[in-house]
Design a protein around this motif. Sequence first.
Motif, mmCIF file in Angstrom:
data_model
loop_
_atom_site.group_PDB
_atom_site.id
_atom_site.type_symbol
_atom_site.label_atom_id
_atom_site.label_comp_id
_atom_site.label_asym_id
_atom_site.label_seq_id
_atom_site.Cartn_x
_atom_site.Cartn_y
_atom_site.Cartn_z
ATOM 1 N N ILE A 75 -44.926 173.596 -13.788
ATOM 2 C CA ILE A 75 -44.857 172.503 -12.822
ATOM 3 C C ILE A 75 -43.557 171.736 -13.038
ATOM 4 O O ILE A 75 -43.177 171.412 -14.158
ATOM 5 C CB ILE A 75 -46.074 171.558 -12.902
ATOM 6 C CG1 ILE A 75 -46.228 170.948 -14.292
ATOM 7 C CG2 ILE A 75 -47.349 172.306 -12.509
ATOM 8 C CD1 ILE A 75 -47.311 169.871 -14.383
ATOM 9 N N LEU A 76 -42.862 171.465 -11.940
ATOM 10 C CA LEU A 76 -41.539 170.849 -11.993
ATOM 11 C C LEU A 76 -41.467 169.690 -11.004
ATOM 12 O O LEU A 76 -41.709 169.858 -9.810
ATOM 13 C CB LEU A 76 -40.471 171.899 -11.654
ATOM 14 C CG LEU A 76 -39.033 171.437 -11.406
ATOM 15 C CD1 LEU A 76 -38.478 170.693 -12.602
ATOM 16 C CD2 LEU A 76 -38.160 172.639 -11.067
ATOM 17 N N SER A 77 -41.169 168.509 -11.528
ATOM 18 C CA SER A 77 -40.987 167.320 -10.699
ATOM 19 C C SER A 77 -39.495 167.095 -10.496
ATOM 20 O O SER A 77 -38.722 167.085 -11.456
ATOM 21 C CB SER A 77 -41.619 166.107 -11.377
ATOM 22 O OG SER A 77 -41.333 164.912 -10.671
ATOM 23 N N THR A 78 -39.077 166.918 -9.233
ATOM 24 C CA THR A 78 -37.650 166.724 -8.958
ATOM 25 C C THR A 78 -37.397 165.428 -8.193
ATOM 26 O O THR A 78 -38.225 164.968 -7.421
ATOM 27 C CB THR A 78 -37.070 167.902 -8.135
ATOM 28 O OG1 THR A 78 -37.740 167.973 -6.865
ATOM 29 C CG2 THR A 78 -37.230 169.208 -8.869
ATOM 30 N N ASP A 107 -32.963 170.544 -17.480
ATOM 31 C CA ASP A 107 -32.875 171.221 -18.763
ATOM 32 C C ASP A 107 -32.596 172.709 -18.569
ATOM 33 O O ASP A 107 -32.474 173.199 -17.451
ATOM 34 C CB ASP A 107 -34.183 171.036 -19.549
ATOM 35 C CG ASP A 107 -34.517 169.573 -19.782
ATOM 36 O OD1 ASP A 107 -33.582 168.791 -20.028
ATOM 37 O OD2 ASP A 107 -35.701 169.210 -19.712
ATOM 38 N N ILE A 108 -32.512 173.426 -19.663
ATOM 39 C CA ILE A 108 -32.382 174.880 -19.651
ATOM 40 C C ILE A 108 -33.423 175.443 -20.603
ATOM 41 O O ILE A 108 -33.527 174.998 -21.748
ATOM 42 C CB ILE A 108 -30.983 175.333 -20.130
ATOM 43 C CG1 ILE A 108 -29.892 174.740 -19.251
ATOM 44 C CG2 ILE A 108 -30.898 176.866 -20.141
ATOM 45 C CD1 ILE A 108 -29.808 175.317 -17.873
ATOM 46 N N SER A 132 -29.203 166.773 -1.991
ATOM 47 C CA SER A 132 -29.510 168.119 -1.487
ATOM 48 C C SER A 132 -30.543 168.868 -2.328
ATOM 49 O O SER A 132 -30.676 170.085 -2.192
ATOM 50 C CB SER A 132 -28.217 168.937 -1.414
ATOM 51 O OG SER A 132 -27.648 169.086 -2.702
ATOM 52 N N THR A 133 -31.281 168.152 -3.165
ATOM 53 C CA THR A 133 -32.257 168.802 -4.040
ATOM 54 C C THR A 133 -33.243 169.669 -3.260
ATOM 55 O O THR A 133 -33.473 170.841 -3.600
ATOM 56 C CB THR A 133 -33.033 167.745 -4.853
ATOM 57 O OG1 THR A 133 -32.131 167.093 -5.749
ATOM 58 C CG2 THR A 133 -34.150 168.383 -5.660
ATOM 59 N N ALA A 134 -33.874 169.118 -2.235
ATOM 60 C CA ALA A 134 -34.880 169.866 -1.467
ATOM 61 C C ALA A 134 -34.277 171.119 -0.838
ATOM 62 O O ALA A 134 -34.888 172.204 -0.859
ATOM 63 C CB ALA A 134 -35.490 168.976 -0.393
ATOM 64 N N LYS A 135 -33.069 170.991 -0.295
ATOM 65 C CA LYS A 135 -32.398 172.130 0.334
ATOM 66 C C LYS A 135 -32.108 173.217 -0.692
ATOM 67 O O LYS A 135 -32.305 174.420 -0.425
ATOM 68 C CB LYS A 135 -31.102 171.671 0.994
ATOM 69 C CG LYS A 135 -30.353 172.779 1.724
ATOM 70 C CD LYS A 135 -29.084 172.239 2.370
ATOM 71 C CE LYS A 135 -28.316 173.359 3.074
ATOM 72 N NZ LYS A 135 -27.075 172.827 3.708
ATOM 73 N N ARG A 149 -27.388 168.021 -9.342
ATOM 74 C CA ARG A 149 -26.306 168.230 -10.306
ATOM 75 C C ARG A 149 -26.604 169.357 -11.294
ATOM 76 O O ARG A 149 -25.719 170.131 -11.653
ATOM 77 C CB ARG A 149 -26.048 166.918 -11.047
ATOM 78 C CG ARG A 149 -24.904 166.948 -12.033
ATOM 79 C CD ARG A 149 -24.710 165.562 -12.603
ATOM 80 N NE ARG A 149 -23.844 165.548 -13.762
ATOM 81 C CZ ARG A 149 -23.704 164.503 -14.565
ATOM 82 N NH1 ARG A 149 -24.398 163.391 -14.317
ATOM 83 N NH2 ARG A 149 -22.897 164.542 -15.607
ATOM 84 N N PHE A 150 -27.857 169.453 -11.769
ATOM 85 C CA PHE A 150 -28.190 170.425 -12.808
ATOM 86 C C PHE A 150 -29.269 171.425 -12.391
ATOM 87 O O PHE A 150 -29.605 172.337 -13.138
ATOM 88 C CB PHE A 150 -28.691 169.703 -14.068
ATOM 89 C CG PHE A 150 -27.689 168.788 -14.694
ATOM 90 C CD1 PHE A 150 -26.469 169.276 -15.140
ATOM 91 C CD2 PHE A 150 -27.955 167.436 -14.850
ATOM 92 C CE1 PHE A 150 -25.542 168.438 -15.733
ATOM 93 C CE2 PHE A 150 -27.038 166.592 -15.445
ATOM 94 C CZ PHE A 150 -25.822 167.096 -15.888
ATOM 95 N N LEU A 151 -29.843 171.241 -11.218
ATOM 96 C CA LEU A 151 -31.079 171.926 -10.848
ATOM 97 C C LEU A 151 -30.982 173.452 -10.883
ATOM 98 O O LEU A 151 -31.890 174.124 -11.389
ATOM 99 C CB LEU A 151 -31.527 171.458 -9.461
ATOM 100 C CG LEU A 151 -32.838 172.026 -8.929
ATOM 101 C CD1 LEU A 151 -33.994 171.698 -9.865
ATOM 102 C CD2 LEU A 151 -33.113 171.479 -7.535
ATOM 103 N N LYS A 152 -29.916 174.016 -10.358
ATOM 104 C CA LYS A 152 -29.850 175.474 -10.239
ATOM 105 C C LYS A 152 -29.965 176.164 -11.589
ATOM 106 O O LYS A 152 -30.639 177.200 -11.725
ATOM 107 C CB LYS A 152 -28.568 175.921 -9.543
ATOM 108 C CG LYS A 152 -28.532 177.425 -9.299
ATOM 109 C CD LYS A 152 -27.270 177.879 -8.606
ATOM 110 C CE LYS A 152 -27.297 179.384 -8.354
ATOM 111 N NZ LYS A 152 -27.450 180.164 -9.598
#
Length: 306
Positions: free
Chosen positions: A6-9, A94-95, A43-46, A14-17
Amino acid sequence: MTTSIILSTYNGERFLKEQLDSIRNQTLQPDSVIISDDCSTDSTAKIIKNYIKDFNLNNWTFIQNETNQGWKINFHKLLHAANTDIIYLCDQDDIWHPKKLEIMTPYFENPSINLLCCNQKIEKSNFSFDFYTENSAAPVQMKFSNKFFWPTRPGCTYAIRKSYFESIENWWKDYLPHDAFLFRNAMLDDSLYFIHKDLIIRRIHEENTSIAKGQKRFLVNTNYYFDVCNLLLDCISKDSSIADKKKKISIINKGRQWIKTREQYYAKPSIFKFLKLIKFYNYYIRFRAFVKEIFIGYTYKKLNKR
């Protein structure tokens, strides 16, 4: 044994990808990934939608909140939404080690473990993908102690049984950080364990929700900690499976005395009142925090005069 992530955004472009890549490339694939975006304005959702489409990730689900709910409620909602045996909690920046699920999941064959935490490698600058993983023969149990106020691992290192979350959810309050709530309750009933392996790289930057902003964030919210004590005492009284109740009640009640003594010191700080805190020394997370208390008291007084 089924697993989910589960991931909350929120404004995480900046780091999501890199985080999404580290989830997608796990050597043991989760049965599902659920991402909930809390009304990002960037642009997180996109990025997430395109990522799921580009890699044809049929077992990934993306949810967009209609209103901003805050990360605490958003994670609570995600814990509800996951319907697997084990749930991994994930932050957006994170990674993950590629073998994080492969390493952690088998430990849940041990029925005593309800919440399992890994170690983390902190990156403040000079970001690197190198992992330094210590070997540990077995998970280490975290016993309930006078340090119960201070979770020593962030939620992004957690894996939890869904059935366990359901069993303690009655004590959940919306103002409680999800990781602190899970950590304390699992410590209380002796089902909290650590493995000493660095399985995530945690990036520390100015946008982390865990980084305090402004002086008041550093001050103790005594009402919050009184509530923590009351919730744990209520849990002890109603959960027949909790062992060593008398000892744990004593630790919590002394914690209440410590908070009250701090409250009195903040109200009218003096060296004499500070010295009263010495008998509660082992309730501080570390010596530096104890020493810092004298400055917090006087800062608190100045701020409340404004």
